[in-house]
Design an enzyme around this catalytic site. Structure first.
Site, PDB file in Angstrom:
ATOM      1  N   ASP A   5       0.873  -1.182   0.000  1.00  0.00           N
ATOM      2  CA  ASP A   5       0.000   0.000   0.000  1.00  0.00           C
ATOM      3  C   ASP A   5       0.903   1.223   0.000  1.00  0.00           C
ATOM      4  OD1 ASP A   5      -1.876   1.989   0.478  1.00  0.00           O
ATOM      5  OD2 ASP A   5      -2.139   1.466   2.594  1.00  0.00           O
ATOM      6  N   ASN A   8       1.530   8.616   0.646  1.00  0.00           N
ATOM      7  CA  ASN A   8       2.281   9.833   0.344  1.00  0.00           C
ATOM      8  C   ASN A   8       3.613   9.909   1.081  1.00  0.00           C
ATOM      9  OD1 ASN A   8       0.445  11.192  -1.489  1.00  0.00           O
ATOM     10  ND2 ASN A   8      -0.932  11.357   0.265  1.00  0.00           N
ATOM     11  N   ASP A  73      -6.945   3.630  -1.684  1.00  0.00           N
ATOM     12  CA  ASP A  73      -6.745   3.103  -0.335  1.00  0.00           C
ATOM     13  C   ASP A  73      -8.072   3.038   0.416  1.00  0.00           C
ATOM     14  OD1 ASP A  73      -6.829   5.891  -0.417  1.00  0.00           O
ATOM     15  OD2 ASP A  73      -5.276   6.167   1.112  1.00  0.00           O
TER      16      ASP A  73
END
Length: 208
Positions: A5, A8, A73
């Protein structure tokens, strides 16, 4: 099988036994030795993901939703749940409502760390650690409690607005902490990965 996953600030991996993180700078020098099934919200790693060992599973997360612009996500976390509230508490806090396998909608608000940082930017006198034990039933009588109350209480109230009679599934860095304020809650660090795994299982002939 390794899942990843990519956010940022970090890329989070799961190999079926353990979870580990790489910063985005570390991820950009990472060389996979086997297939990595990933979701990604970070445009800065596009070149790295051109490696054929990275397999994007976003197209296989077929969430029933009319929401425009839903992050992958959030979609993955919702894909793991048929009914209930999903609260992903990180730098931003997202809340999404699922009913009978359908995504009803959701919202985004600043996370705990983000809100504390914004207060610190207002005045150095507001650069005070959170009191995680603050009493949300009493008006504060000192600055640390006032800040903590002002950060936590609005989050708890917003979640409560949608929580009546529903199970609440918390994930993310602050998810375990926030779950303590709700009796009908479950903290699930694996929630996004469970959604990713469902998508892979439903498309094994294509992906594996």
């Amino acid at each position: 099988m390794i899942l990843c996953d990519i956010g940022n600030t970090n890329a989070t991996f799961f190999d079926g036994r353990k979870i580990w993180n790489l910063s985005i700078d570390e991820f950009n020098t990472y060389e996979p030795k086997e297939k990595i099934y990933y979701i990604n919200v970070n445009e800065k790693v596009a070149q790295k993901l051109s490696n054929p060992l990275f397999i994007n599973i976003e197209p296989y997360i077929k969430l029933n939703s009319t929401y425009i612009g839903l992050g992958v996500d959030r979609a993955a976390a919702c894909y793991a749940i048929n009914n209930g509230l999903i609260v992903d508490a990180g730098s931003a806090i997202t809340l999404d409502l699922m009913a009978n396998g359908c995504h009803i909608g959701g919202f985004i608000m600043p996370g705990i760390t983000t809100t504390l940082s914004s207060l610190k930017n207002i005045s150095p006198r507001l650069d005070i650690p959170l009191n995680s034990q603050v009493d949300l039933e009493c008006l504060p009588q000192r600055t640390q409690d006032a800040i903590s109350y002002g950060v936590i209480k609005p989050i708890v109230n917003l979640i409560n607005d949608f929580a009546s009679g529903k199970s609440i599934y918390f994930t993310g860095g602050d998810g375990e902490f926030l779950s303590r304020f709700f009796s009908q809650s479950l903290y699930d660090r694996m929630l996004i990965f469970r959604g990713m795994q469902r998508a892979i299982n439903e498309n094994k002939e294509i992906l594996c």
